[in-house]
Write an enzyme that holds these catalytic residues in place. Structure first.
Site, short mmCIF file in Angstrom:
data_model
loop_
_atom_site.label_atom_id
_atom_site.label_comp_id
_atom_site.label_asym_id
_atom_site.label_seq_id
_atom_site.Cartn_x
_atom_site.Cartn_y
_atom_site.Cartn_z
CD GLU A 1 -9.39 -8.31 -3.46
OE1 GLU A 1 -8.26 -8.82 -3.26
OE2 GLU A 1 -10.11 -7.90 -2.54
CE1 TYR B 1 -9.54 -2.62 0.50
CE2 TYR B 1 -8.66 -0.54 -0.29
CZ TYR B 1 -8.47 -1.77 0.33
OH TYR B 1 -7.22 -2.15 0.77
CG HIS C 1 -5.68 -5.85 -0.11
ND1 HIS C 1 -6.84 -5.84 0.63
CD2 HIS C 1 -5.95 -6.64 -1.19
CE1 HIS C 1 -7.76 -6.55 0.02
NE2 HIS C 1 -7.25 -7.05 -1.09
CG ASN D 1 -3.66 -2.48 6.69
OD1 ASN D 1 -3.57 -1.95 5.59
ND2 ASN D 1 -4.58 -3.38 6.98
CE LYS E 1 -3.98 -2.12 2.28
NZ LYS E 1 -5.00 -1.95 3.34
P1 CMP Z 1 -7.38 -4.52 3.79
O1 CMP Z 1 -6.91 -5.87 4.11
O2 CMP Z 1 -6.88 -3.87 2.55
O3 CMP Z 1 -8.99 -4.55 3.73
C1 CMP Z 1 -9.79 -3.43 4.02
C2 CMP Z 1 -9.01 -2.30 4.60
O4 CMP Z 1 -9.78 -1.37 5.34
C3 CMP Z 1 -8.02 -2.82 5.63
O5 CMP Z 1 -7.00 -3.54 5.00
C4 CMP Z 1 -7.60 -1.54 6.29
O6 CMP Z 1 -6.69 -0.78 5.51
C5 CMP Z 1 -8.93 -0.82 6.33
N1 CMP Z 1 -9.63 -0.98 7.62
C6 CMP Z 1 -10.17 -2.11 8.13
N2 CMP Z 1 -10.75 -1.88 9.34
C7 CMP Z 1 -10.54 -0.57 9.58
C8 CMP Z 1 -10.90 0.29 10.66
N3 CMP Z 1 -11.58 -0.16 11.71
N4 CMP Z 1 -10.53 1.58 10.57
C9 CMP Z 1 -9.85 2.05 9.51
N5 CMP Z 1 -9.50 1.28 8.44
C10 CMP Z 1 -9.83 0.00 8.49
#
Ligand code: CMP
Length: 137
Positions: free
Chosen positions: A126, A49, A115, A112, A9
């Site tokens: 995806e 998303y 993904h 984070n 990311k």
């Molecule tokens: P990802 O695995 O890409 O799938 C959905 C994304 O939403 C996740 O990683 C995070 O980047 C984001 N995400 C999931 N839960 C939260 C949350 N509670 N607050 C903010 N971002 C979130």
């Protein structure tokens, strides 16, 4: 053999962590079947998303995903979907196991680092969202 969609990311690319994350991916035994560096538009992030559209974090998540270049790839391995999710660790780095990519590289539950697809049907969507069949080598 199974394929999954992986993204390094914008937080991890901007933080110059992509090389170390790719090393972890290859060292774990994945084969990279496709890879491209792209700066998503807001609309492209929203499409990717779309399943999270109703979530309260949808706006900031898609803004973040459109904030800079991301490295989008298809990973191949036996049981690739589960294997990649295990290597990444929990969505929230505060809850991720020691030794996982998110524990080491993620900034927060939103920023984070990586993904990964969560099931075969989402992996198919995806992968198809980013790559044409002929781009998978
Ligand atoms: P990802 O695995 O890409 O799938 C959905 C994304 O939403 C996740 O990683 C995070 O980047 C984001 N995400 C999931 N839960 C939260 C949350 N509670 N607050 C903010 N971002 C979130």
């Amino acid at each position: 053999m199974e394929r999954t969609l992986a993204i390094i990311k914008p937080d991890a690319v901007a933080g110059r962590k992509a090389g170390r994350i790719l090393d972890r991916i290859e060292s774990a035994g994945f084969r990279v079947a496709a890879m491209t560096l792209m700066h998503l538009s807001r609309a492209e992030a929203e499409g990717f998303y779309a399943v999270h559209r109703a979530r309260p974090f949808f706006g900031s998540l898609t803004e973040f995903m459109a904030s800079g270049p991301a490295l989008v790839m298809v990973l191949e391995a036996p049981d690739a979907i589960k294997k990649w999710r295990t290597l990444m660790g929990a969505t929230d780095p505060a809850k991720a196991d020691a030794g996982t990519i998110r524990k080491e590289f993620a900034e927060s539950i939103e920023r984070n680092a990586t993904h990964g697809s969560d099931a075969p049907d989402t992996a198919a969507f995806e992968i198809g969202y980013f790559f044409a069949g002929m781009e998978l080598v």
